[in-house]
Design an enzyme around this catalytic site. Sequence first.
Site, PDB file in Angstrom:
ATOM      1  CG  ASP A   1      -5.464  -7.502  -2.737  1.00 32.05           C
ATOM      2  OD1 ASP A   1      -4.745  -8.611  -2.625  1.00 32.05           O
ATOM      3  OD2 ASP A   1      -5.398  -6.997  -1.504  1.00 32.05           O
TER       4      ASP A   1
ATOM      5  CB  CYS B   1      -3.701 -13.756  -1.152  1.00 33.67           C
ATOM      6  SG  CYS B   1      -5.460 -13.590  -1.159  1.00 33.67           S
TER       7      CYS B   1
ATOM      8  CG  ASP C   1     -15.046  -5.802  -1.600  1.00 36.55           C
ATOM      9  OD1 ASP C   1     -13.950  -5.747  -1.224  1.00 36.55           O
ATOM     10  OD2 ASP C   1     -16.067  -6.508  -1.030  1.00 36.55           O
ATOM     11  CB  SER C   2     -18.728  -8.329  -4.480  1.00 38.45           C
ATOM     12  OG  SER C   2     -17.910  -9.189  -3.563  1.00 38.45           O
TER      13      SER C   2
ATOM     14  CG  PHE D   1     -10.937  -7.628  -5.816  1.00 39.76           C
ATOM     15  CD1 PHE D   1     -12.231  -8.588  -5.929  1.00 39.76           C
ATOM     16  CD2 PHE D   1     -10.154  -7.591  -6.951  1.00 39.76           C
ATOM     17  CE1 PHE D   1     -12.389  -9.117  -7.144  1.00 39.76           C
ATOM     18  CE2 PHE D   1     -10.512  -8.314  -8.034  1.00 39.76           C
ATOM     19  CZ  PHE D   1     -11.629  -9.037  -8.178  1.00 39.76           C
TER      20      PHE D   1
ATOM     21  NE  ARG E   1      -2.627  -1.415   3.576  1.00 41.44           N
ATOM     22  CZ  ARG E   1      -3.224  -2.401   4.082  1.00 41.44           C
ATOM     23  NH1 ARG E   1      -4.114  -3.104   3.507  1.00 41.44           N
ATOM     24  NH2 ARG E   1      -3.050  -3.021   5.105  1.00 41.44           N
TER      25      ARG E   1
HETATM   26  N1  SAH Z   1      -7.094  -5.008  -0.923  1.00 43.34           N
HETATM   27  C1  SAH Z   1      -7.685  -5.302   0.209  1.00 43.34           C
HETATM   28  C2  SAH Z   1      -7.876  -7.048   0.965  1.00 43.34           C
HETATM   29  C3  SAH Z   1      -8.593  -7.640  -0.258  1.00 43.34           C
HETATM   30  S1  SAH Z   1      -9.722  -9.026   0.017  1.00 43.34           S
HETATM   31  C4  SAH Z   1      -6.812  -4.690   1.637  1.00 43.34           C
HETATM   32  O1  SAH Z   1      -5.725  -4.137   1.174  1.00 43.34           O
HETATM   33  O2  SAH Z   1      -7.191  -4.555   2.647  1.00 43.34           O
HETATM   34  C5  SAH Z   1     -10.405  -9.361  -1.038  1.00 43.34           C
HETATM   35  C6  SAH Z   1     -11.842  -8.656  -1.302  1.00 43.34           C
HETATM   36  O3  SAH Z   1     -12.336  -9.154  -2.324  1.00 43.34           O
HETATM   37  C7  SAH Z   1     -13.096  -8.756   0.057  1.00 43.34           C
HETATM   38  O4  SAH Z   1     -13.313  -7.592   0.560  1.00 43.34           O
HETATM   39  C8  SAH Z   1     -13.943  -9.408  -0.877  1.00 43.34           C
HETATM   40  O5  SAH Z   1     -15.245  -8.887  -0.336  1.00 43.34           O
HETATM   41  C9  SAH Z   1     -14.029  -8.944  -2.157  1.00 43.34           C
HETATM   42  N2  SAH Z   1     -14.665  -9.945  -3.140  1.00 43.34           N
HETATM   43  C10 SAH Z   1     -14.752 -11.232  -3.232  1.00 43.34           C
HETATM   44  N3  SAH Z   1     -15.316 -11.650  -4.507  1.00 43.34           N
HETATM   45  C11 SAH Z   1     -15.460 -10.785  -4.924  1.00 43.34           C
HETATM   46  C12 SAH Z   1     -16.038 -10.210  -6.484  1.00 43.34           C
HETATM   47  N4  SAH Z   1     -16.198 -11.198  -7.179  1.00 43.34           N
HETATM   48  N5  SAH Z   1     -16.027  -8.782  -6.834  1.00 43.34           N
HETATM   49  C13 SAH Z   1     -15.661  -7.853  -6.184  1.00 43.34           C
HETATM   50  N6  SAH Z   1     -15.078  -8.030  -4.981  1.00 43.34           N
HETATM   51  C14 SAH Z   1     -14.995  -9.221  -4.287  1.00 43.34           C
END
Ligand code: SAH
Length: 395
Positions: free
Chosen positions: A299, A339, A252-253, A230, A214
């Site tokens: 991510d 990840c 985010d979803s 995400f 970040r």
């Molecule tokens: N980048 C973030 C961590 C991401 S974790 C950080 O730095 O803290 C992954 C995220 O993807 C979760 O919040 C989850 O809700 C979201 N997610 C899962 N499937 C998804 C989709 N199909 N579309 C959008 N978001 C999604």
Amino acid sequence: MQPKASILLKKGKEESMERFHPWVFSGAIDRIEGPLEEGDLVVVRKSNGDVIGYGHCAIGSIAVRLFSFGETPPGTEFWEMRIRQAYHLRERMGLTDAPDTNVYRLVHGEGDGLPGLIADYYNGTVVLQAHTVGMWLVREAITVALKAVLGEKLAAVYDKSAKTLPFKANIEARDGYLFGTSVNGEVQEYGNRFKVDWLEGQKTGFFIDQRENRRLLSTYARDKSVLNMFCYTGGFSFYAMQGGAKLVHSVDSSAKAIELTRENVELNFPGDSRHEAFVADGFEYLQDIQDKYDLIVLDPPAFAKHRNALPQALQGYKRLNTKAFQQIRPGGILFTFSCSQVVTRNNFREAVFSAAAIAGREVRILHQLSQPVDHPINIYHPEGEYLKGLVLYVE
Ligand code: SAH
């Protein structure tokens, strides 16, 4: 601590454990001597009876996770010794007394010689996640050890293992405080403020592992239009804002995640109109972002949780990255991550390489990213390297 049962290995199956790999696969076991229940401490022996080490047993393909090698059984001081070692590492890395950061991972499973245990430190509160019954059964002893090591720096210990314990073990664990209680869910990372919800949030409440990535992003954000896909609690978004981004969109979803992102952005940049957040499916959102963004962060959650899901996961990474490559502005920068533990660094790079080729863009690698120092990788356990990232320049 005395083991009740002995696990004897088949002849020739001890090799990886003699090189300190902490996992004993069920196929390597010749026989079990003594009573055995999931989560028990066991001693693992070679076929000639020599001791390899001690660990917790589990039902499943990883039958034992070793945490102590050699003849001598771990003593009562063992947990405290391990937690102290973990703490000292973070102390040396400047994380325990940093002026502007009070959140870090204190115990990272195999990386800290405690397979099956995660402990994250949130400004006085430690959130524990046991991934094995063995670690869950010793949670009180771990709490005592945490108190001894952290002293006044520890206000509360919260056990959040209900969802991480193997479901086959059929243990009805309830989340709750093992020591103290805490309400202050606000932490700081490099001076940025985050609300962390360990009671309801994903994992232990916050993705500590992206801290350094970040920070790197903020150095590329000046005057950029940024998409943080995400976004979860929005971390990449306000690092981008801090770095001088022109516009930041977080997607985010999960509605809850978007709510947290908005709160966190407001906490750090009150009333700043550069930021907008959307609840949307990532794949759908990326259908139509033609030329809108010059910095994109991808991510996603782990696409493969098991080895048999690997081919499908790689397709997922390819599809996702293709969409980003096709639409990012010329001169754009893509921060892309995986990840999934079962996806190797090479697997991931190949998936991203295929995506670039499909999009037909000229792409150069600027950085190859990994997990930070508080998520150390045990050299004998390469599986512990789970976070992989690439920063790419797209001509
Ligand atoms: N980048 C973030 C961590 C991401 S974790 C950080 O730095 O803290 C992954 C995220 O993807 C979760 O919040 C989850 O809700 C979201 N997610 C899962 N499937 C998804 C989709 N199909 N579309 C959008 N978001 C999604």
